[in-house]
Design a protein around this motif. Structure first.
Motif, PDB file in Angstrom:
ATOM      1  N   GLY A   5       0.769  -1.241   0.000  1.00 27.72           N
ATOM      2  CA  GLY A   5       0.000   0.000   0.000  1.00 27.72           C
ATOM      3  C   GLY A   5       0.799   1.289   0.000  1.00 27.72           C
ATOM      4  N   LEU A   6       2.068   1.249   0.357  1.00 30.04           N
ATOM      5  CA  LEU A   6       2.939   2.430   0.384  1.00 30.04           C
ATOM      6  C   LEU A   6       2.324   3.589   1.187  1.00 30.04           C
ATOM      7  N   LYS A   7       1.962   3.317   2.433  1.00 27.11           N
ATOM      8  CA  LYS A   7       1.392   4.351   3.293  1.00 27.11           C
ATOM      9  C   LYS A   7       2.399   4.870   4.304  1.00 27.11           C
ATOM     10  N   GLU A   8       3.237   4.001   4.841  1.00 31.71           N
ATOM     11  CA  GLU A   8       4.258   4.376   5.822  1.00 31.71           C
ATOM     12  C   GLU A   8       5.509   4.818   5.076  1.00 31.71           C
ATOM     13  N   TYR A   9       6.182   5.850   5.600  1.00 29.41           N
ATOM     14  CA  TYR A   9       7.434   6.267   4.972  1.00 29.41           C
ATOM     15  C   TYR A   9       8.376   6.885   5.983  1.00 29.41           C
ATOM     16  N   LEU A  10       9.647   6.922   5.613  1.00 28.66           N
ATOM     17  CA  LEU A  10      10.689   7.612   6.355  1.00 28.66           C
ATOM     18  C   LEU A  10      11.075   8.815   5.516  1.00 28.66           C
ATOM     19  N   GLN A  11      10.937  10.018   6.073  1.00 29.19           N
ATOM     20  CA  GLN A  11      11.255  11.241   5.321  1.00 29.19           C
ATOM     21  C   GLN A  11      12.550  11.839   5.854  1.00 29.19           C
ATOM     22  N   ILE A  12      13.418  12.234   4.934  1.00 23.48           N
ATOM     23  CA  ILE A  12      14.690  12.855   5.274  1.00 23.48           C
ATOM     24  C   ILE A  12      14.724  14.245   4.652  1.00 23.48           C
ATOM     25  N   ASP A  13      14.917  15.264   5.494  1.00 20.65           N
ATOM     26  CA  ASP A  13      15.015  16.645   5.037  1.00 20.65           C
ATOM     27  C   ASP A  13      16.491  17.013   4.987  1.00 20.65           C
ATOM     28  N   LEU A  14      17.014  17.222   3.800  1.00 20.75           N
ATOM     29  CA  LEU A  14      18.425  17.548   3.605  1.00 20.75           C
ATOM     30  C   LEU A  14      18.705  19.051   3.728  1.00 20.75           C
ATOM     31  N   LEU A  15      17.642  19.844   3.907  1.00 16.35           N
ATOM     32  CA  LEU A  15      17.692  21.292   4.143  1.00 16.35           C
ATOM     33  C   LEU A  15      18.058  22.124   2.920  1.00 16.35           C
ATOM     34  N   GLN A  16      18.718  21.545   1.955  1.00 11.62           N
ATOM     35  CA  GLN A  16      18.998  22.221   0.688  1.00 11.62           C
ATOM     36  C   GLN A  16      19.146  21.160  -0.391  1.00 11.62           C
ATOM     37  N   VAL A  17      19.172  21.581  -1.627  1.00 13.40           N
ATOM     38  CA  VAL A  17      19.209  20.618  -2.738  1.00 13.40           C
ATOM     39  C   VAL A  17      20.540  19.867  -2.752  1.00 13.40           C
TER      40      VAL A  17
END
Length: 119
Positions: A5-17
């Motif tokens: 279902g692809l509902k759970e995820y781990l998000q990583i914010d790198l703060l810039q490109v």
């Protein structure tokens, strides 16, 4: 529990490109207790100027990346094409419902848009 279902995820914010060239994953060893690892995963990415998250696909159009087969080995997926993103999401994927743990290393470098080069 995760599944197809692809509902759970781990998000990583790198703060810039950043230029992201590979993803390394591992499970959780936990002194031999349990079998918590991610067999496969899907990547979505975002950067300033986007109005939505985009799903990464390789040059053959495949979007599901191979993950781990045990709790302790590292698996590296080289990304072709590479990703230019300031945020990424990894969605654990499984054919069957299962509990997962996911450790991630993002491989790449900062993208300097003013000089159009990577550092």
């Amino acid at each position: 529990m995760v599944s197809r279902g692809l509902k759970e995820y781990l998000q990583i914010d790198l703060l810039q490109v950043h230029v992201i060239t590979a993803i390394r994953t591992q499970g959780r060893f936990g002194k031999g207790q349990g079998q918590e690892y991610t067999e496969a995963y899907v990547i979505e990415y975002w950067r300033p100027g986007f109005t939505k998250w985009y799903r990464w696909k390789n040059i053959q159009g495949k979007e599901i990346l191979t993950g781990n087969i045990n709790t302790y080995s590292e698996v590296e997926n080289i990304l072709q094409p590479i990703i230019f993103a300031s945020k990424i999401r990894l969605y654990p994927y499984s054919q069957y419902d299962r509990t997962v743990c996911l450790r991630v290393e993002v491989v790449g470098c900062i993208w300097d848009v003013n000089h159009t080069q990577a550092y």
